[in-house]
Design an enzyme around this catalytic site. Sequence first.
Site, PDB file in Angstrom:
ATOM      1  N   GLU A   1       1.144 -44.335  27.995  1.00  0.00           N
ATOM      2  CA  GLU A   1       0.105 -43.588  27.282  1.00  0.00           C
ATOM      3  C   GLU A   1       0.118 -42.110  27.649  1.00  0.00           C
ATOM      4  OE1 GLU A   1      -3.686 -46.260  26.363  1.00  0.00           O
ATOM      5  OE2 GLU A   1      -3.236 -46.202  28.514  1.00  0.00           O
TER       6      GLU A   1
ATOM      7  N   TYR B   1     -21.205 -27.884  10.627  1.00  0.00           N
ATOM      8  CA  TYR B   1     -20.372 -29.033  10.992  1.00  0.00           C
ATOM      9  C   TYR B   1     -18.891 -28.710  10.942  1.00  0.00           C
ATOM     10  CZ  TYR B   1     -21.324 -29.698   5.988  1.00  0.00           C
ATOM     11  OH  TYR B   1     -21.526 -29.503   4.650  1.00  0.00           O
TER      12      TYR B   1
ATOM     13  N   GLU C   1     -14.335 -42.604  28.526  1.00  0.00           N
ATOM     14  CA  GLU C   1     -15.664 -42.297  29.056  1.00  0.00           C
ATOM     15  C   GLU C   1     -15.754 -40.843  29.517  1.00  0.00           C
ATOM     16  OE1 GLU C   1     -15.016 -46.735  29.505  1.00  0.00           O
ATOM     17  OE2 GLU C   1     -13.790 -44.940  29.748  1.00  0.00           O
TER      18      GLU C   1
ATOM     19  N   LYS D   1     -10.772 -45.764  19.936  1.00  0.00           N
ATOM     20  CA  LYS D   1      -9.328 -45.778  20.168  1.00  0.00           C
ATOM     21  C   LYS D   1      -8.750 -46.968  19.394  1.00  0.00           C
ATOM     22  CE  LYS D   1      -6.154 -45.496  24.099  1.00  0.00           C
ATOM     23  NZ  LYS D   1      -6.075 -45.534  25.566  1.00  0.00           N
TER      24      LYS D   1
END
Length: 119
Positions: free
Chosen positions: A21, A53, A73, A98
């Site tokens: 990863e 935005y 996190e 994910k």
Amino acid sequence: MDIVFIEDLRVETVIGIYDWERRVRQTLSLDIEMAFDNNLPASHDDIALALNYKDVANRMIDYISQSRFSLLETLAERCAAMLREEFGTPWVRLKLVKPGAVRNAASVGVCIERGDRHG
């Protein structure tokens, strides 16, 4: 308090705990909700007074695409703090997804809320 939101913002970044990863870019999807009082911008019909935005999306894309965190996190916490500090929103709900990270699941991720929704 009103809510300004962005759904399914997709960003490629390096994220994860496994060696493989750390060598590839993966696509994350974000849903963002931010508390903001839209009365003033609406009464003046002025984007300069609004929570823009497009600016939020561009900032998130820039930040996340350059990040190299191991944990979703951590990325979620940093993004929520950045949104509150840089865009002056008193409350943020951030869902960070994910896709494909767990076999047999469409997606996994985290959803956090930070601040006071009622400002």
